[in-house]
Design a protein around this motif. Structure first.
Motif, PDB file in Angstrom:
ATOM      1  N   UNK A  62      71.936   6.594  51.265  1.00 57.16           N
ATOM      2  CA  UNK A  62      70.859   5.611  51.438  1.00 57.16           C
ATOM      3  C   UNK A  62      69.556   6.308  51.795  1.00 57.16           C
ATOM      4  N   UNK A  63      69.648   7.327  52.664  1.00 56.48           N
ATOM      5  CA  UNK A  63      68.453   8.058  53.087  1.00 56.48           C
ATOM      6  C   UNK A  63      67.844   8.826  51.908  1.00 56.48           C
ATOM      7  N   UNK A  64      68.708   9.462  51.112  1.00 57.60           N
ATOM      8  CA  UNK A  64      68.237  10.227  49.954  1.00 57.60           C
ATOM      9  C   UNK A  64      67.579   9.307  48.935  1.00 57.60           C
ATOM     10  N   UNK A  65      68.249   8.194  48.638  1.00 54.13           N
ATOM     11  CA  UNK A  65      67.743   7.310  47.594  1.00 54.13           C
ATOM     12  C   UNK A  65      66.502   6.533  48.025  1.00 54.13           C
ATOM     13  N   UNK A  66      66.339   6.364  49.322  1.00 51.77           N
ATOM     14  CA  UNK A  66      65.101   5.753  49.817  1.00 51.77           C
ATOM     15  C   UNK A  66      63.919   6.651  49.462  1.00 51.77           C
ATOM     16  N   UNK A  67      64.140   7.960  49.618  1.00 58.85           N
ATOM     17  CA  UNK A  67      63.103   8.928  49.282  1.00 58.85           C
ATOM     18  C   UNK A  67      62.903   9.019  47.767  1.00 58.85           C
ATOM     19  N   UNK A  68      64.003   8.925  47.008  1.00 62.65           N
ATOM     20  CA  UNK A  68      63.916   8.945  45.546  1.00 62.65           C
ATOM     21  C   UNK A  68      63.109   7.749  45.056  1.00 62.65           C
ATOM     22  N   UNK A  69      63.384   6.572  45.643  1.00 68.52           N
ATOM     23  CA  UNK A  69      62.662   5.363  45.235  1.00 68.52           C
ATOM     24  C   UNK A  69      61.167   5.514  45.515  1.00 68.52           C
ATOM     25  N   UNK A  70      60.832   6.070  46.674  1.00 65.72           N
ATOM     26  CA  UNK A  70      59.411   6.309  46.988  1.00 65.72           C
ATOM     27  C   UNK A  70      58.785   7.244  45.958  1.00 65.72           C
ATOM     28  N   UNK A 103      59.647   7.704  42.856  1.00 62.82           N
ATOM     29  CA  UNK A 103      59.475   7.001  41.585  1.00 62.82           C
ATOM     30  C   UNK A 103      58.279   6.061  41.634  1.00 62.82           C
ATOM     31  N   UNK A 104      58.130   5.360  42.739  1.00 63.44           N
ATOM     32  CA  UNK A 104      56.995   4.439  42.876  1.00 63.44           C
ATOM     33  C   UNK A 104      55.675   5.208  42.900  1.00 63.44           C
ATOM     34  N   UNK A 105      55.670   6.368  43.559  1.00 61.79           N
ATOM     35  CA  UNK A 105      54.463   7.202  43.578  1.00 61.79           C
ATOM     36  C   UNK A 105      54.124   7.715  42.183  1.00 61.79           C
ATOM     37  N   UNK A 106      55.169   7.841  41.344  1.00 62.54           N
ATOM     38  CA  UNK A 106      54.957   8.282  39.956  1.00 62.54           C
ATOM     39  C   UNK A 106      54.566   7.112  39.065  1.00 62.54           C
ATOM     40  N   UNK A 107      54.316   5.951  39.667  1.00 64.22           N
ATOM     41  CA  UNK A 107      53.871   4.756  38.954  1.00 64.22           C
ATOM     42  C   UNK A 107      54.969   4.119  38.117  1.00 64.22           C
ATOM     43  N   UNK A 108      56.213   4.273  38.564  1.00 68.90           N
ATOM     44  CA  UNK A 108      57.325   3.597  37.902  1.00 68.90           C
ATOM     45  C   UNK A 108      57.344   2.143  38.367  1.00 68.90           C
ATOM     46  N   UNK A 109      57.630   1.241  37.452  1.00 67.81           N
ATOM     47  CA  UNK A 109      57.730  -0.185  37.761  1.00 67.81           C
ATOM     48  C   UNK A 109      58.683  -0.395  38.940  1.00 67.81           C
ATOM     49  N   UNK A 110      58.294  -1.258  39.914  1.00 61.30           N
ATOM     50  CA  UNK A 110      59.093  -1.434  41.137  1.00 61.30           C
ATOM     51  C   UNK A 110      60.513  -1.912  40.822  1.00 61.30           C
ATOM     52  N   UNK A 111      60.638  -2.902  39.929  1.00 63.86           N
ATOM     53  CA  UNK A 111      61.967  -3.417  39.609  1.00 63.86           C
ATOM     54  C   UNK A 111      62.837  -2.338  38.961  1.00 63.86           C
ATOM     55  N   UNK A 112      62.204  -1.512  38.114  1.00 62.49           N
ATOM     56  CA  UNK A 112      62.930  -0.419  37.456  1.00 62.49           C
ATOM     57  C   UNK A 112      63.404   0.598  38.497  1.00 62.49           C
ATOM     58  N   UNK A 113      62.514   0.951  39.427  1.00 64.78           N
ATOM     59  CA  UNK A 113      62.861   1.932  40.464  1.00 64.78           C
ATOM     60  C   UNK A 113      63.998   1.418  41.347  1.00 64.78           C
ATOM     61  N   UNK A 114      63.927   0.156  41.737  1.00 65.20           N
ATOM     62  CA  UNK A 114      64.972  -0.415  42.605  1.00 65.20           C
ATOM     63  C   UNK A 114      66.311  -0.489  41.876  1.00 65.20           C
ATOM     64  N   UNK A 115      66.289  -0.962  40.644  1.00 66.52           N
ATOM     65  CA  UNK A 115      67.517  -1.053  39.860  1.00 66.52           C
ATOM     66  C   UNK A 115      68.126   0.328  39.654  1.00 66.52           C
ATOM     67  N   UNK A 116      67.267   1.314  39.408  1.00 62.82           N
ATOM     68  CA  UNK A 116      67.718   2.689  39.189  1.00 62.82           C
ATOM     69  C   UNK A 116      68.436   3.233  40.422  1.00 62.82           C
ATOM     70  N   UNK A 117      67.811   3.117  41.587  1.00 62.21           N
ATOM     71  CA  UNK A 117      68.408   3.669  42.807  1.00 62.21           C
ATOM     72  C   UNK A 117      69.666   2.899  43.216  1.00 62.21           C
ATOM     73  N   UNK A 118      69.700   1.599  42.944  1.00 62.05           N
ATOM     74  CA  UNK A 118      70.908   0.815  43.238  1.00 62.05           C
ATOM     75  C   UNK A 118      72.087   1.311  42.389  1.00 62.05           C
TER      76      UNK A 118
END
Length: 453
Positions: free
Chosen positions: A28-36, A38-53
């Motif tokens: 969870x800690x790793x993927x929280x950072x991965x999601x951040x 992706x979002x910083x790279x301008x990835x769509x929020x829904x795409x980033x969340x679905x990806x990390x899930x």
């Protein structure tokens, strides 16, 4: 490309470094950072969340082998999911029509005209097609001239009708012209338009319905990030295009478009533009792009580019010259030209695993060979063919003629001598074995075919 994202993901995976096993907490800690990241790279929020899930679900459902560390397993899962997110497999063009018709669409300034030329060049050199470029941008000043310049650079004819504003009519006449001239591919360059411009959108929708193209490509500037994804969706709703072309992926882009666009519009990314040269376009391979995002390099693409420039007869000729210690500055100069044809030097170096990060802050100019070329071009034909005649007075003349100094000329000649000796040492059975392996690559899955002689 993707340099910031690569750095952020690398830092994210360090959270698992040294961990004995994968747990819900450290994942969870790793993927929280991965999601951040992706979002910083301008990835769509829904795409980033679905990806990390999805990654979390797969990571927690796996038993880590004793030989594999948790961090390594997480990299593998993220790699596979990144590739899947971007489409999984490369998707080619449908060129079944006679002639095959390819329609370009996109915003103003997205690079449609330049890409049209690049695509024509790729189809000519790699698919042995005979493309015709069609100027259907009847609004932008000098648009037809730009397409003619691009066509001239790649040796592709351009059809245009100055003064005619009816794009359907122009396209009809161009297709008839292609049939008469034996062109097997027609590439229609259209005017850039905004999705909110109803009249312009009606025009390209009408053009698509009229010519019924085999391929409709949406060309988008990847540097616009999330805006590129939103625009792609609006265009797809009207045109139902077949694939996406991401241009300017060599620039200072965060890469969000490449990671989001497939999910949002459910259409494959087919090509990426990687520079300004006409050769700077690649088929989009999701797995290879995932490699590069995670800093693993892209050796397969590097080999493909090398083999595009590989001439078996020339290699045999060089081998004989090397064995007889006759490799000269003419041969050396020709090898430099082949390397330059492979593309941007920094981009090529970044395809080697581990090198990309090491040279990230190093400026490798495309003119890196300029000084060497100037020195060789300042030699007489005899000096190039017989380097042993290069005495001090000749070297001083070459330095003046090339705009360099005597030290630079001496350094090049010394390096050339060392290279020639080393090449002679590795010829014979080693060279023959290497050529045999290169021939053998023809039958390997996923390897490109050798050029026909």
């Amino acid at each position: 490309m993707f340099e910031n994202l690569s750095d952020r993901l690398e830092r994210s995976f360090k959270i698992l470094k040294g961990e004995g096993k994968i747990t819900e907490i450290n994942v969870a800690e790793t993927l929280k950072d991965v999601r951040r990241a992706l979002l910083d790279a301008d990835v769509n929020y829904k795409v980033a969340k679905s990806f990390t899930d999805t990654v979390k679900q797969k990571a927690l459902g796996m038993n880590v082998l004793t030989a594999v560390k948790p961090g390594q397993l997480m990299v593998k899962i993220v790699h596979d999911e990144l590739a899947e997110l971007m489409g999984g497999e490369a998707v080619g063009l449908n060129l079944s029509g006679r002639p095959a018709v390819i329609l370009m669409s996109g915003l103003q300034g997205s690079g449609k005209t330049t890409f049209s030329g690049k695509l024509a060049n790729m189809l000519k050199t790699k698919e042995h097609k005979n493309p015709l470029l069609v100027a259907c941008d009847v609004y932008r000043p000098a648009a037809v001239e730009q397409l003619k310049v691009v066509g001239g650079q790649v040796g592709a004819p351009v059809y245009s009708e100055p003064g005619n504003k009816n794009v359907n009519e122009i396209a009809d006449h161009a297709i008839a012209e292609a049939k008469a001239r034996g062109n097997d591919v027609v590439i229609i360059d259209t005017a850039g338009r905004l999705a909110v411009d109803e009249e312009m959108m009606d025009e390209i929708e009408s053009l698509k319905n009229h010519v019924n193209p085999d391929e409709t490509l949406f060309v988008v500037d990847s540097m616009t990030g999330q805006d590129a994804v939103n625009t792609a969706k609006e265009f797809n709703d009207r045109l139902d295009f077949n694939g996406v072309v991401l241009t300017k992926l060599d620039g200072d882009t965060r890469g969000g478009a490449a990671l989001s666009i497939r999910t949002v519009v459910t259409k494959p990314i087919k090509f990426i533009g990687t520079g300004e040269k006409m050769e700077a376009v690649d088929v989009f391979h999701p797995g290879r792009m995932a490699d590069r995002i995670l800093g693993m390099g892209d050796v397969v693409s590097l080999v493909e580019r090398a083999q595009e420039q590989f001439d078996e007869e020339e290699a045999k000729r060089l081998q004989k010259k090397i064995q007889k210690n006759q490799f000269d500055f003419n041969d050396f100069y020709n090898q430099i030209q082949q390397i330059k044809k492979m593309g941007n030097l920094k981009d090529l170096a970044s395809m080697i695993p581990g090198v990309g990060k090491a040279i990230r802050d190093v400026d490798i100019d495309d003119n890196a060979f300029k000084g060497i070329e100037a020195i060789i071009q300042s030699m007489t034909p005899k000096e190039r063919s017989h380097p042993e005649v290069l005495n001090n007075s000749r070297r001083q003349r070459i330095a003046k003629g090339s705009g360099t100094n005597l030290q630079e000329v001496n350094r090049l000649i010394k390096q050339f001598d060392q290279t020639r000796k080393m090449m002679k040492m590795v010829t014979g059975s080693k060279m023959a074995g290497m050529m045999g392996r290169m021939k053998g690559m023809k039958g390997m899955p996923g390897m490109p075919k050798m050029p026909k002689l």
